[in-house]
Design an enzyme around this catalytic site. Structure first.
Site, PDB file in Angstrom:
ATOM      1  N   TYR A 129     -32.753  49.354  10.534  1.00 26.75           N
ATOM      2  CA  TYR A 129     -32.414  48.139   9.789  1.00 26.75           C
ATOM      3  C   TYR A 129     -31.323  48.445   8.762  1.00 26.75           C
ATOM      4  O   TYR A 129     -31.535  49.178   7.799  1.00 26.75           O
ATOM      5  CB  TYR A 129     -33.643  47.541   9.094  1.00 26.75           C
ATOM      6  CG  TYR A 129     -34.698  46.984  10.038  1.00 26.75           C
ATOM      7  CD1 TYR A 129     -34.430  46.796  11.395  1.00 26.75           C
ATOM      8  CD2 TYR A 129     -35.948  46.625   9.584  1.00 26.75           C
ATOM      9  CE1 TYR A 129     -35.377  46.280  12.258  1.00 26.75           C
ATOM     10  CE2 TYR A 129     -36.912  46.097  10.440  1.00 26.75           C
ATOM     11  CZ  TYR A 129     -36.623  45.935  11.774  1.00 26.75           C
ATOM     12  OH  TYR A 129     -37.577  45.421  12.622  1.00 26.75           O
TER      13      TYR A 129
HETATM   14  N1  LIG Z   1     -40.334  45.100  16.207  1.00 29.27           N
HETATM   15  C1  LIG Z   1     -39.226  44.438  16.421  1.00 29.27           C
HETATM   16  O1  LIG Z   1     -38.522  44.646  17.426  1.00 29.27           O
HETATM   17  C2  LIG Z   1     -38.811  43.396  15.413  1.00 29.27           C
HETATM   18  C3  LIG Z   1     -37.800  42.466  15.716  1.00 29.27           C
HETATM   19  C4  LIG Z   1     -37.456  41.514  14.757  1.00 29.27           C
HETATM   20  C5  LIG Z   1     -38.108  41.492  13.538  1.00 29.27           C
HETATM   21  N2  LIG Z   1     -39.068  42.415  13.252  1.00 29.27           N
HETATM   22  C6  LIG Z   1     -39.761  42.445  11.939  1.00 29.27           C
HETATM   23  O2  LIG Z   1     -40.316  41.178  11.675  1.00 29.27           O
HETATM   24  C7  LIG Z   1     -39.794  40.657  10.460  1.00 29.27           C
HETATM   25  C8  LIG Z   1     -39.670  39.144  10.599  1.00 29.27           C
HETATM   26  O3  LIG Z   1     -38.930  38.832  11.772  1.00 29.27           O
HETATM   27  P1  LIG Z   1     -37.732  37.822  11.730  1.00 29.27           P
HETATM   28  O4  LIG Z   1     -36.828  38.143  10.579  1.00 29.27           O
HETATM   29  O5  LIG Z   1     -37.146  37.774  13.101  1.00 29.27           O
HETATM   30  O6  LIG Z   1     -38.525  36.460  11.383  1.00 29.27           O
HETATM   31  P2  LIG Z   1     -38.106  34.958  11.669  1.00 29.27           P
HETATM   32  O7  LIG Z   1     -38.977  34.115  10.802  1.00 29.27           O
HETATM   33  O8  LIG Z   1     -38.117  34.632  13.097  1.00 29.27           O
HETATM   34  O9  LIG Z   1     -36.582  34.863  11.168  1.00 29.27           O
HETATM   35  C9  LIG Z   1     -36.270  35.034   9.805  1.00 29.27           C
HETATM   36  C10 LIG Z   1     -34.957  34.335   9.518  1.00 29.27           C
HETATM   37  O10 LIG Z   1     -35.098  32.917   9.667  1.00 29.27           O
HETATM   38  C11 LIG Z   1     -34.383  32.257   8.633  1.00 29.27           C
HETATM   39  N3  LIG Z   1     -35.381  31.616   7.753  1.00 29.27           N
HETATM   40  C12 LIG Z   1     -36.625  32.093   7.413  1.00 29.27           C
HETATM   41  N4  LIG Z   1     -37.235  31.233   6.581  1.00 29.27           N
HETATM   42  C13 LIG Z   1     -36.412  30.196   6.422  1.00 29.27           C
HETATM   43  C14 LIG Z   1     -36.507  29.002   5.667  1.00 29.27           C
HETATM   44  N5  LIG Z   1     -37.587  28.721   4.951  1.00 29.27           N
HETATM   45  N6  LIG Z   1     -35.479  28.138   5.742  1.00 29.27           N
HETATM   46  C15 LIG Z   1     -34.371  28.399   6.477  1.00 29.27           C
HETATM   47  N7  LIG Z   1     -34.220  29.528   7.197  1.00 29.27           N
HETATM   48  C16 LIG Z   1     -35.228  30.432   7.164  1.00 29.27           C
HETATM   49  C17 LIG Z   1     -33.604  33.329   7.900  1.00 29.27           C
HETATM   50  O11 LIG Z   1     -32.383  33.600   8.612  1.00 29.27           O
HETATM   51  P3  LIG Z   1     -31.002  32.858   8.310  1.00 29.27           P
HETATM   52  O12 LIG Z   1     -30.989  32.411   6.871  1.00 29.27           O
HETATM   53  O13 LIG Z   1     -29.967  33.863   8.658  1.00 29.27           O
HETATM   54  O14 LIG Z   1     -30.972  31.693   9.269  1.00 29.27           O
HETATM   55  C18 LIG Z   1     -34.496  34.535   8.089  1.00 29.27           C
HETATM   56  O15 LIG Z   1     -33.841  35.773   7.926  1.00 29.27           O
HETATM   57  C19 LIG Z   1     -38.479  41.408  10.241  1.00 29.27           C
HETATM   58  O16 LIG Z   1     -38.110  41.462   8.887  1.00 29.27           O
HETATM   59  C20 LIG Z   1     -38.830  42.768  10.781  1.00 29.27           C
HETATM   60  O17 LIG Z   1     -39.541  43.517   9.801  1.00 29.27           O
HETATM   61  C21 LIG Z   1     -39.429  43.344  14.183  1.00 29.27           C
END
Ligand SMILES: NC(=O)c1ccc[n+]([C@@H]2O[C@H](COP(=O)([O-])OP(=O)(O)OC[C@H]3O[C@@H](n4cnc5c(N)ncnc54)[C@H](OP(=O)(O)O)[C@@H]3O)[C@@H](O)[C@H]2O)c1
Length: 330
Positions: free
Chosen positions: A53
């Protein structure tokens, strides 16, 4: 914040966990500190990062932010994806995992990592080599618990079998993608984990932002992950996703809750899910996601939301078993 056991480990983790993928990327050091503080204030004790990351900056920031209270948080990191250009700076070989773990510990500023995920199944490395390497890291005191992410159910059960035969630590948790638009985990992974007592820590609860209210069939933001990241655009290319996003917003409006909170509550509402990883670029987004803790996700509400997207077909293809014509039920 409700806590639950991380599989059979005896360690308790918060039902909403915080993913630090934005640290050092979308969130600078100051914003990362604000996100970390808000997560701690909400009662979150489970933090997730990975060596890849933001080229290690996420681990460095998480290490610094948790330094004063390392014994009150459960820190997870991961290894597998490339950390450099060298042909061996990747994968789940003993060669890479030992180096990757030591590099993560240096960046985190810790002597040990609480949960160490194999970030993806390695098709090229013999599984026994991988598991023996992480077991040696456990015995060296560098890892407390071993886990995996993005594994198919058969890969998890095979790893559990090898670990049992060899006397290695079992995988305590799996980390799959899981949200209203990506439901594959329901078919094999979640039932497997429930049957075997493996924790499930889900990621991408809002489908990379699609399920937060800002995306819809007639709504499209100018900035953000889904507008700039080709990997996520490819993953969520199906136009039906935007129609489902509209449907979620309508239900959220009906319930007077934020769609992002509802999306998180839906993912966490599956009985096999231990914790849902929240991802945010700023404390405003995190506050909206944390609204999930106050939503009572009843079976009826979960079904109403679930009806917005197709339920994945059963692993056996015996679709009739979901109907009254189930001759195999007991
Ligand atoms: N194991 C794996 O392969 C893997 C893969 C992915 C993630 N993860 C882990 O899981 C965690 C969460 O996953 P994710 O980041 O993909 O979660 P997600 O909830 O699918 O996406 C998060 C993104 O959505 C947008 N967002 C979130 N809340 C919002 C709101 N209230 N209003 C508007 N936009 C909003 C933001 O991006 P924008 O503002 O850019 O739109 C934010 O960075 C990561 O931090 C990581 O630790 C693991």
């Amino acid at each position: 914040m409700e806590l639950g056991f991380l599989g059979r480990t005896g360690v308790k983790v918060s039902r909403l966990a915080f993913g630090c993928m934005s640290f050092g990327g979308d969130a600078d050091a100051e914003t990362s500190a604000a996100l970390y503080g808000a997560a701690r204030d909400a009662g979150i004790n489970f933090f997730d990062t990975a060596d890849v990351y933001n080229a290690g900056r996420s681990e460095e920031l998480l290490g610094r932010l948790s330094a004063g209270h390392a014994d009150e948080v459960v820190i997870a990191t991961k290894a597998y994806f490339p950390t450099g250009k060298d042909a061996n700076a990747r994968g789940a070989s003993r060669y890479h995992l030992v180096r990757a773990c030591e590099a993560s510990l240096r960046r985190l500023g810790r002597e040990r990592v609480d949960v160490y995920y194999l970030h993806r199944f390695d098709d090229a490395t013999e599984l026994t080599e991988t598991l023996r390497a992480v077991e040696d890291l456990v015995r060296a005191g560098k890892i407390l618990y071993v886990a995996c992410s993005n594994y198919a159910a058969w890969q998890v059960t095979r790893a559990l079998g090898v670990a049992a035969l060899e006397g290695f630590s079992p995988l305590c948790a799996v980390q799959p993608m899981y949200n209203l638009l990506k439901r594959q985990a329901e078919v094999e992974l979640l039932p497997m984990a429930q049957a075997l007592g493996v924790a499930v820590v889900t990621y991408s609860p809002t489908a990379g932002g699609l399920l937060t209210g800002k995306w819809g069939s007639a709504r499209r933001p100018d900035t953000g992950r889904m507008t700039s990241n080709k990997m996520y655009q490819t993953r969520y290319a199906d136009p039906a996703h935007l129609v489902a996003a509209d449907g979620l917003v309508a239900i959220a409006d009906d319930l007077s809750v934020h769609p992002a909170a509802l999306a998180v509550a839906w993912a966490g509402g599956h009985p096999g899910v231990t914790s849902v990883l929240l991802g945010a670029r700023d404390p405003g987004q995190l506050g909206e996601l944390l609204g999930a803790a106050a939503i009572a996700m009843t079976t009826e509400l979960r079904a109403r939301i679930g009806a917005l997207t197709p339920e994945p077909p059963p692993a056996t293809d015996r679709t009739e078993e979901k109907s009254a014509n189930n001759y195999g039920s007991r």
